[in-house]
Scaffold this motif. Structure first.
Motif, short mmCIF file in Angstrom:
data_model
loop_
_atom_site.label_atom_id
_atom_site.label_comp_id
_atom_site.label_asym_id
_atom_site.label_seq_id
_atom_site.Cartn_x
_atom_site.Cartn_y
_atom_site.Cartn_z
N VAL A 87 0.88 -1.17 0.00
CA VAL A 87 0.00 0.00 0.00
C VAL A 87 0.91 1.22 0.00
O VAL A 87 1.53 1.54 1.01
CB VAL A 87 -0.92 0.02 1.24
CG1 VAL A 87 -1.88 1.20 1.15
CG2 VAL A 87 -1.69 -1.29 1.38
N GLU A 88 1.02 1.89 -1.13
CA GLU A 88 1.96 3.00 -1.28
C GLU A 88 1.77 4.10 -0.24
O GLU A 88 2.74 4.65 0.27
CB GLU A 88 1.88 3.60 -2.68
CG GLU A 88 2.55 2.73 -3.72
CD GLU A 88 2.47 3.32 -5.12
OE1 GLU A 88 2.21 4.55 -5.25
OE2 GLU A 88 2.66 2.57 -6.07
N VAL A 91 -7.68 0.36 -4.91
CA VAL A 91 -8.80 -0.57 -4.69
C VAL A 91 -10.14 0.14 -4.53
O VAL A 91 -11.18 -0.44 -4.86
CB VAL A 91 -8.57 -1.53 -3.49
CG1 VAL A 91 -7.41 -2.45 -3.74
CG2 VAL A 91 -8.42 -0.77 -2.20
N GLY A 92 -10.12 1.37 -4.05
CA GLY A 92 -11.37 2.12 -3.89
C GLY A 92 -12.04 2.43 -5.21
O GLY A 92 -13.22 2.74 -5.25
N GLU A 114 -18.54 -4.71 -1.65
CA GLU A 114 -17.59 -5.75 -2.04
C GLU A 114 -16.37 -5.74 -1.13
O GLU A 114 -15.90 -6.79 -0.68
CB GLU A 114 -17.16 -5.56 -3.50
CG GLU A 114 -18.27 -5.81 -4.49
CD GLU A 114 -17.93 -5.30 -5.88
OE1 GLU A 114 -18.41 -5.93 -6.84
OE2 GLU A 114 -17.22 -4.28 -6.02
N MET A 115 -15.87 -4.53 -0.84
CA MET A 115 -14.70 -4.40 0.03
C MET A 115 -15.01 -4.92 1.43
O MET A 115 -14.19 -5.61 2.04
CB MET A 115 -14.25 -2.94 0.08
CG MET A 115 -12.90 -2.73 0.68
SD MET A 115 -11.57 -3.48 -0.28
CE MET A 115 -11.73 -2.64 -1.81
N ARG A 116 -16.20 -4.60 1.96
CA ARG A 116 -16.59 -5.07 3.29
C ARG A 116 -16.61 -6.60 3.33
O ARG A 116 -16.14 -7.22 4.27
CB ARG A 116 -17.96 -4.51 3.66
CG ARG A 116 -18.41 -4.85 5.06
CD ARG A 116 -19.76 -4.25 5.39
NE ARG A 116 -19.69 -2.79 5.43
CZ ARG A 116 -20.28 -1.97 4.55
NH1 ARG A 116 -21.02 -2.46 3.58
NH2 ARG A 116 -20.14 -0.67 4.66
N PHE A 127 -10.89 3.24 5.02
CA PHE A 127 -9.55 3.59 4.53
C PHE A 127 -9.35 3.08 3.11
O PHE A 127 -8.89 3.82 2.23
CB PHE A 127 -8.47 3.02 5.45
CG PHE A 127 -7.09 3.15 4.85
CD1 PHE A 127 -6.48 4.39 4.77
CD2 PHE A 127 -6.44 2.05 4.33
CE1 PHE A 127 -5.22 4.52 4.18
CE2 PHE A 127 -5.20 2.17 3.74
CZ PHE A 127 -4.58 3.41 3.67
N LEU A 128 -9.68 1.83 2.86
CA LEU A 128 -9.48 1.25 1.53
C LEU A 128 -10.26 2.00 0.46
O LEU A 128 -9.80 2.15 -0.67
CB LEU A 128 -9.86 -0.23 1.53
CG LEU A 128 -8.94 -1.14 2.34
CD1 LEU A 128 -9.54 -2.54 2.46
CD2 LEU A 128 -7.54 -1.19 1.74
N MET A 129 -11.44 2.52 0.82
CA MET A 129 -12.24 3.26 -0.15
C MET A 129 -11.64 4.62 -0.49
O MET A 129 -12.01 5.22 -1.49
CB MET A 129 -13.69 3.42 0.36
CG MET A 129 -14.44 2.10 0.48
SD MET A 129 -14.37 1.03 -0.99
CE MET A 129 -15.27 2.01 -2.17
N THR A 130 -10.66 5.08 0.30
CA THR A 130 -9.97 6.33 -0.05
C THR A 130 -8.86 6.09 -1.07
O THR A 130 -8.33 7.06 -1.63
CB THR A 130 -9.32 6.98 1.20
OG1 THR A 130 -8.24 6.19 1.68
CG2 THR A 130 -10.35 7.23 2.31
#
Length: 159
Positions: free
Chosen positions: A68-69, A87-88, A95-97, A152-155
């Motif tokens: 994760v950069e 990924v967001g 889907e992410m959840r 966080f991932l959605m950002t």
């Protein structure tokens, strides 16, 4: 006026707006592709907390397998799982959840741990005793921690 305030508070409490309850890990509703539409905690996730969980070796430790950069300040990013940059833009929040809660519902045979699961394991270890754990086991992450990681991932959007 008093009656109006009491009525509004009663309606809010009755709908769950004033107090959120977490969904039990055994009650999570996955769709046919593993997505989870409803929030597990009923409270919006905190992206900053989610980033800390992803870096924490005591919690998610997501960077042990994923690069994760934006978390480059944390050492030792792994290459076992796919890089999570962008990924967001690739997956929806539902889907992410589902992937974070139990990736096996989306990707059969994945090595990714089920972070919100308490039963149905093949053979979990009981600490360092060498004996099998007794179910139900506690989930690795709480419902709110799942929501924080998802937030966080959605950002992480494609540029």
């Amino acid at each position: 006026m008093r009656l109006s305030i009491v009525s509004v508070v009663s309606v809010l409490l009755g709908t769950g707006i004033a107090s959120a309850e977490s969904v039990d890990p055994t009650e999570v509703q996955y769709d046919e592709y593993g997505a989870v539409e409803a929030s597990l905690s009923g409270v919006p996730g905190d992206p900053a907390s989610g980033a800390e969980i992803m870096k924490s070796r005591a919690k998610g430790n997501c960077i042990a397998c994923h690069e994760v950069e934006v978390l480059k300040d944390a050492p030792f990013h792994g290459e076992v799982g796919p890089a999570l940059n962008g990924v967001g833009s690739r997956w929806s929040e539902a889907e992410m959840r589902g992937i974070v809660a139990n990736a096996k519902m989306t990707y059969d045979g994945t090595m990714m741990p089920a972070f919100y699961k308490t039963e149905g394991f093949i053979r979990p270890g009981d600490g360092y005793t060498g004996k099998a754990g007794k179910e139900p086991l506690p989930p690795i992450l709480s419902a709110q921690e799942i929501e924080d990681v998802v937030a966080f991932l959605m950002t992480l959007k494609e540029e």
